[in-house]
Design a protein around this motif. Sequence first.
Motif, PDB file in Angstrom:
ATOM      1  N   LEU A 128       1.042  -1.392  -0.005  1.00 35.28           N
ATOM      2  CA  LEU A 128      -0.083   0.117   0.086  1.00 35.28           C
ATOM      3  C   LEU A 128       1.109   1.167  -0.069  1.00 35.28           C
ATOM      4  O   LEU A 128       0.746   2.191  -0.697  1.00 35.28           O
ATOM      5  CB  LEU A 128      -0.959  -0.064   1.070  1.00 35.28           C
ATOM      6  CG  LEU A 128      -2.076  -0.884   1.364  1.00 35.28           C
ATOM      7  CD1 LEU A 128      -2.596  -1.242   2.533  1.00 35.28           C
ATOM      8  CD2 LEU A 128      -3.171  -0.744   0.294  1.00 35.28           C
ATOM      9  N   LYS A 129       2.097   1.003   0.884  1.00 31.03           N
ATOM     10  CA  LYS A 129       2.861   2.272   0.817  1.00 31.03           C
ATOM     11  C   LYS A 129       3.529   2.637  -0.721  1.00 31.03           C
ATOM     12  O   LYS A 129       3.693   3.993  -1.129  1.00 31.03           O
ATOM     13  CB  LYS A 129       3.830   2.141   1.905  1.00 31.03           C
ATOM     14  CG  LYS A 129       3.361   2.416   3.401  1.00 31.03           C
ATOM     15  CD  LYS A 129       4.365   2.318   4.309  1.00 31.03           C
ATOM     16  CE  LYS A 129       4.047   2.579   5.584  1.00 31.03           C
ATOM     17  NZ  LYS A 129       5.291   2.472   6.640  1.00 31.03           N
ATOM     18  N   GLU A 130       3.790   1.616  -1.156  1.00 31.75           N
ATOM     19  CA  GLU A 130       4.231   1.527  -2.530  1.00 31.75           C
ATOM     20  C   GLU A 130       3.469   2.298  -3.801  1.00 31.75           C
ATOM     21  O   GLU A 130       3.659   3.136  -4.353  1.00 31.75           O
ATOM     22  CB  GLU A 130       4.826   0.297  -3.104  1.00 31.75           C
ATOM     23  CG  GLU A 130       6.037  -0.291  -2.307  1.00 31.75           C
ATOM     24  CD  GLU A 130       6.313  -1.564  -2.700  1.00 31.75           C
ATOM     25  OE1 GLU A 130       5.709  -2.250  -3.447  1.00 31.75           O
ATOM     26  OE2 GLU A 130       7.546  -2.240  -2.293  1.00 31.75           O
ATOM     27  N   ALA A 131       2.207   1.669  -3.432  1.00 30.54           N
ATOM     28  CA  ALA A 131       1.376   2.410  -4.252  1.00 30.54           C
ATOM     29  C   ALA A 131       0.789   3.759  -4.079  1.00 30.54           C
ATOM     30  O   ALA A 131       0.477   4.639  -4.970  1.00 30.54           O
ATOM     31  CB  ALA A 131      -0.309   1.662  -4.177  1.00 30.54           C
ATOM     32  N   LEU A 132       1.051   4.265  -2.788  1.00 31.73           N
ATOM     33  CA  LEU A 132       0.727   5.515  -2.272  1.00 31.73           C
ATOM     34  C   LEU A 132       1.816   6.465  -2.881  1.00 31.73           C
ATOM     35  O   LEU A 132       1.811   7.540  -3.498  1.00 31.73           O
ATOM     36  CB  LEU A 132       0.832   5.911  -0.839  1.00 31.73           C
ATOM     37  CG  LEU A 132       0.463   7.123  -0.184  1.00 31.73           C
ATOM     38  CD1 LEU A 132      -0.744   7.858  -0.989  1.00 31.73           C
ATOM     39  CD2 LEU A 132       0.533   7.178   1.227  1.00 31.73           C
ATOM     40  N   ALA A 133       3.072   5.800  -2.744  1.00 33.26           N
ATOM     41  CA  ALA A 133       4.331   6.636  -3.424  1.00 33.26           C
ATOM     42  C   ALA A 133       4.123   6.814  -4.885  1.00 33.26           C
ATOM     43  O   ALA A 133       4.606   7.969  -5.485  1.00 33.26           O
ATOM     44  CB  ALA A 133       5.538   5.707  -3.059  1.00 33.26           C
ATOM     45  N   ASP A 134       3.777   6.003  -5.572  1.00 36.67           N
ATOM     46  CA  ASP A 134       3.574   5.762  -6.925  1.00 36.67           C
ATOM     47  C   ASP A 134       2.591   7.163  -7.269  1.00 36.67           C
ATOM     48  O   ASP A 134       2.620   7.875  -8.284  1.00 36.67           O
ATOM     49  CB  ASP A 134       2.965   4.512  -7.466  1.00 36.67           C
ATOM     50  CG  ASP A 134       4.124   3.597  -7.612  1.00 36.67           C
ATOM     51  OD1 ASP A 134       5.395   3.940  -7.472  1.00 36.67           O
ATOM     52  OD2 ASP A 134       3.617   2.280  -7.973  1.00 36.67           O
ATOM     53  N   LEU A 135       1.569   7.182  -6.680  1.00 36.82           N
ATOM     54  CA  LEU A 135       0.475   8.109  -6.715  1.00 36.82           C
ATOM     55  C   LEU A 135       1.104   9.674  -6.698  1.00 36.82           C
ATOM     56  O   LEU A 135       1.026  10.438  -7.523  1.00 36.82           O
ATOM     57  CB  LEU A 135      -0.619   7.963  -6.136  1.00 36.82           C
ATOM     58  CG  LEU A 135      -1.702   6.810  -6.570  1.00 36.82           C
ATOM     59  CD1 LEU A 135      -2.870   7.066  -5.481  1.00 36.82           C
ATOM     60  CD2 LEU A 135      -2.442   7.386  -7.688  1.00 36.82           C
ATOM     61  N   GLU A 136       1.716   9.603  -5.433  1.00 34.11           N
ATOM     62  CA  GLU A 136       2.275  10.934  -5.299  1.00 34.11           C
ATOM     63  C   GLU A 136       3.361  11.491  -5.855  1.00 34.11           C
ATOM     64  O   GLU A 136       3.740  12.793  -6.145  1.00 34.11           O
ATOM     65  CB  GLU A 136       3.073  10.777  -3.592  1.00 34.11           C
ATOM     66  CG  GLU A 136       1.998  10.662  -2.570  1.00 34.11           C
ATOM     67  CD  GLU A 136       2.475  10.578  -1.127  1.00 34.11           C
ATOM     68  OE1 GLU A 136       1.671  10.656  -0.299  1.00 34.11           O
ATOM     69  OE2 GLU A 136       3.774  10.206  -1.053  1.00 34.11           O
ATOM     70  N   HIS A 137       4.191  10.575  -6.945  1.00 34.12           N
ATOM     71  CA  HIS A 137       5.067  11.124  -7.683  1.00 34.12           C
ATOM     72  C   HIS A 137       4.452  11.055  -9.285  1.00 34.12           C
ATOM     73  O   HIS A 137       5.086  11.559 -10.099  1.00 34.12           O
ATOM     74  CB  HIS A 137       6.195   9.966  -7.801  1.00 34.12           C
ATOM     75  CG  HIS A 137       7.093  10.023  -6.761  1.00 34.12           C
ATOM     76  ND1 HIS A 137       6.755   9.245  -5.504  1.00 34.12           N
ATOM     77  CD2 HIS A 137       7.984  10.840  -6.198  1.00 34.12           C
ATOM     78  CE1 HIS A 137       7.557   9.527  -4.693  1.00 34.12           C
ATOM     79  NE2 HIS A 137       8.368  10.496  -5.144  1.00 34.12           N
ATOM     80  N   GLY A 138       3.257  10.781  -9.650  1.00 33.94           N
ATOM     81  CA  GLY A 138       2.465  11.061 -10.688  1.00 33.94           C
ATOM     82  C   GLY A 138       2.046  12.304 -11.076  1.00 33.94           C
ATOM     83  O   GLY A 138       2.024  13.338  -9.970  1.00 33.94           O
ATOM     84  N   ASP A 139       1.305  12.672 -12.148  1.00 37.41           N
ATOM     85  CA  ASP A 139       0.594  13.928 -12.306  1.00 37.41           C
ATOM     86  C   ASP A 139      -0.664  13.921 -11.347  1.00 37.41           C
ATOM     87  O   ASP A 139      -1.592  13.071 -11.476  1.00 37.41           O
ATOM     88  CB  ASP A 139       0.186  13.995 -13.699  1.00 37.41           C
ATOM     89  CG  ASP A 139       1.466  14.226 -14.596  1.00 37.41           C
ATOM     90  OD1 ASP A 139       2.379  14.822 -14.141  1.00 37.41           O
ATOM     91  OD2 ASP A 139       1.157  13.478 -15.799  1.00 37.41           O
ATOM     92  N   PRO A 140      -0.849  14.940 -10.665  1.00 35.65           N
ATOM     93  CA  PRO A 140      -1.826  15.234  -9.540  1.00 35.65           C
ATOM     94  C   PRO A 140      -3.201  15.497 -10.334  1.00 35.65           C
ATOM     95  O   PRO A 140      -3.251  16.181 -11.338  1.00 35.65           O
ATOM     96  CB  PRO A 140      -1.673  16.223  -8.484  1.00 35.65           C
ATOM     97  CG  PRO A 140      -0.496  17.001  -9.540  1.00 35.65           C
ATOM     98  CD  PRO A 140       0.184  16.180 -10.267  1.00 35.65           C
ATOM     99  N   ASP A 141      -4.282  14.829  -9.876  1.00 35.60           N
ATOM    100  CA  ASP A 141      -5.812  15.141 -10.404  1.00 35.60           C
ATOM    101  C   ASP A 141      -6.621  14.961  -9.210  1.00 35.60           C
ATOM    102  O   ASP A 141      -6.091  14.416  -8.153  1.00 35.60           O
ATOM    103  CB  ASP A 141      -6.127  14.476 -11.436  1.00 35.60           C
ATOM    104  CG  ASP A 141      -6.291  12.932 -11.577  1.00 35.60           C
ATOM    105  OD1 ASP A 141      -6.276  12.480 -10.299  1.00 35.60           O
ATOM    106  OD2 ASP A 141      -6.181  12.437 -12.397  1.00 35.60           O
ATOM    107  N   GLU A 142      -7.887  15.258  -9.233  1.00 38.04           N
ATOM    108  CA  GLU A 142      -8.538  14.972  -8.028  1.00 38.04           C
ATOM    109  C   GLU A 142      -8.839  13.608  -7.820  1.00 38.04           C
ATOM    110  O   GLU A 142      -8.917  13.269  -6.353  1.00 38.04           O
ATOM    111  CB  GLU A 142     -10.084  15.831  -8.409  1.00 38.04           C
ATOM    112  CG  GLU A 142      -9.807  17.269  -8.447  1.00 38.04           C
ATOM    113  CD  GLU A 142     -11.382  17.709  -8.688  1.00 38.04           C
ATOM    114  OE1 GLU A 142     -12.576  17.317  -8.198  1.00 38.04           O
ATOM    115  OE2 GLU A 142     -11.619  18.771  -9.097  1.00 38.04           O
TER     116      GLU A 142
END
Length: 86
Positions: A29-43
């Motif tokens: 879950l932490k890896e998935a969260l890190a991937d999201l945080e490093h991507g292009d942000p959207d809502e």
Amino acid sequence: MRNIYFDQDEMTLMAIFSAKTKRETVVALKEALADLEHGDPDEQDEEMEAILSSLIEKLQQIRDQHFYSLNLQEYLNNIEEDTEDA
């Protein structure tokens, strides 16, 4: 220790990322969260980040026995049914 409740979104994510142990699940879950945080942000990403953060925090508060007692297969079955219906 207070009771920890997981909502449906948290249970679904936990089922998707579940591993052999609670600790391994938290790492996934932490890896998935890190991937999201490093991507292009959207809502949607912000909402997913909030759900993942909440889930990780809750998992770290529960005992292993509680984690192993959760019926995650039910949530995986729901995902499969939703996919078949689409």
